[in-house]
Motif scaffolding. Structure first.
Motif, short mmCIF file in Angstrom:
data_model
loop_
_atom_site.label_atom_id
_atom_site.label_comp_id
_atom_site.label_asym_id
_atom_site.label_seq_id
_atom_site.Cartn_x
_atom_site.Cartn_y
_atom_site.Cartn_z
N ILE A 4 0.86 -1.18 0.00
CA ILE A 4 0.00 0.00 0.00
C ILE A 4 0.90 1.23 0.00
CG2 ILE A 4 -1.78 1.29 1.23
CD1 ILE A 4 -2.72 -1.38 2.41
N VAL A 5 0.67 2.11 -0.98
CA VAL A 5 1.48 3.31 -1.14
C VAL A 5 0.57 4.53 -1.11
CG1 VAL A 5 3.09 4.53 -2.65
CG2 VAL A 5 3.14 2.04 -2.54
N GLU A 6 0.94 5.51 -0.28
CA GLU A 6 0.17 6.75 -0.22
C GLU A 6 0.69 7.70 -1.30
OE1 GLU A 6 -1.04 10.30 2.91
OE2 GLU A 6 0.45 8.81 3.48
N ARG A 7 -0.25 8.28 -2.05
CA ARG A 7 0.10 9.24 -3.10
C ARG A 7 -0.77 10.47 -2.96
NH1 ARG A 7 -1.35 6.17 -8.16
NH2 ARG A 7 -2.29 4.67 -6.81
N GLN A 8 -0.33 11.55 -3.58
CA GLN A 8 -1.11 12.77 -3.61
C GLN A 8 -1.76 12.89 -4.98
OE1 GLN A 8 -1.63 14.90 -1.03
NE2 GLN A 8 -0.52 13.40 0.19
N GLY A 16 -2.78 3.56 -3.07
CA GLY A 16 -2.71 2.57 -4.13
C GLY A 16 -2.30 1.23 -3.55
N VAL A 17 -3.01 0.19 -3.96
CA VAL A 17 -2.73 -1.16 -3.47
C VAL A 17 -2.29 -2.01 -4.64
CG1 VAL A 17 -3.65 -3.17 -2.25
CG2 VAL A 17 -4.55 -0.88 -1.75
N ARG A 18 -1.21 -2.74 -4.46
CA ARG A 18 -0.71 -3.70 -5.46
C ARG A 18 -0.54 -5.03 -4.76
NH1 ARG A 18 2.80 -1.62 -9.94
NH2 ARG A 18 3.81 -3.61 -9.62
N GLU A 32 -9.56 6.09 -1.46
CA GLU A 32 -9.41 7.37 -0.77
C GLU A 32 -9.11 7.19 0.70
OE1 GLU A 32 -12.81 9.80 -1.53
OE2 GLU A 32 -12.36 9.97 -3.67
N ARG A 33 -9.49 6.05 1.26
CA ARG A 33 -9.25 5.80 2.69
C ARG A 33 -8.33 4.61 2.88
NH1 ARG A 33 -15.08 5.62 5.42
NH2 ARG A 33 -14.52 3.47 5.06
N LEU A 34 -7.42 4.73 3.83
CA LEU A 34 -6.47 3.66 4.11
C LEU A 34 -7.19 2.40 4.60
CD1 LEU A 34 -3.56 2.69 4.36
CD2 LEU A 34 -3.49 3.71 6.65
N THR A 35 -8.24 2.57 5.38
CA THR A 35 -8.97 1.39 5.88
C THR A 35 -9.61 0.61 4.74
OG1 THR A 35 -10.91 2.76 6.32
CG2 THR A 35 -9.42 2.34 8.17
N ASP A 36 -10.12 1.32 3.73
CA ASP A 36 -10.69 0.64 2.57
C ASP A 36 -9.61 -0.14 1.82
OD1 ASP A 36 -13.18 1.68 3.18
OD2 ASP A 36 -13.02 3.31 1.72
N ALA A 41 -7.32 -5.30 0.29
CA ALA A 41 -6.11 -6.12 0.18
C ALA A 41 -6.27 -7.43 0.94
CB ALA A 41 -4.90 -5.35 0.68
N THR A 42 -6.82 -7.36 2.13
CA THR A 42 -7.02 -8.56 2.94
C THR A 42 -7.98 -9.53 2.25
OG1 THR A 42 -6.66 -7.28 4.95
CG2 THR A 42 -7.76 -9.40 5.20
N ARG A 43 -9.08 -9.00 1.72
CA ARG A 43 -10.05 -9.87 1.04
C ARG A 43 -9.48 -10.50 -0.22
NH1 ARG A 43 -15.54 -6.25 1.70
NH2 ARG A 43 -15.80 -6.68 3.91
N GLN A 44 -8.73 -9.73 -0.99
CA GLN A 44 -8.16 -10.27 -2.22
C GLN A 44 -7.11 -11.34 -1.91
OE1 GLN A 44 -9.33 -9.67 -5.29
NE2 GLN A 44 -10.86 -8.48 -4.20
N GLU A 45 -6.29 -11.10 -0.89
CA GLU A 45 -5.28 -12.09 -0.53
C GLU A 45 -5.94 -13.38 -0.04
OE1 GLU A 45 -2.97 -9.84 2.25
OE2 GLU A 45 -1.45 -9.40 0.73
N ALA A 46 -7.04 -13.24 0.71
CA ALA A 46 -7.76 -14.43 1.18
C ALA A 46 -8.34 -15.19 -0.01
CB ALA A 46 -8.87 -14.03 2.14
N ALA A 47 -8.90 -14.47 -0.97
CA ALA A 47 -9.47 -15.11 -2.15
C ALA A 47 -8.39 -15.82 -2.96
CB ALA A 47 -10.19 -14.08 -3.01
#
Length: 79
Positions: A4-8, A16-18, A32-36, A41-47
């Protein structure tokens, strides 16, 4: 796995999540939110770990032999 990378962007912070896992396609998303971002990311990794989120899996089940057999049955009779 997930980065997860924070950008302006337009004066606001976006995240941004990769997700890179060997044998799977690269997954990316922007939030827009870090929690989202963390939740996604957690859901995709679990899947991925459950082999549900592998878009290329159907293509990997087919072999060259399957393709040649289909070609023989569908294309060659018309030539």
């Amino acid at each position: 796995m997930a980065t997860i990378v924070e950008r302006q962007a337009r004066g606001k912070s976006v995240y941004g999540v990769r997700i890179r896992v060997k044998g799977h396609q690269l997954l990316t998303a922007t939030f827009e939110r870090l929690t989202d971002a963390k939740t996604w990311a957690t859901r995709q990794e679990a899947a991925i770990s459950e082999f549900r989120a592998n878009p290329g899996s159907a293509a990997r089940r087919r072999t060259l032999s399957d393709a040649l057999e289909r070609y023989r049955q569908e294309v060659l009779p018309h030539k």
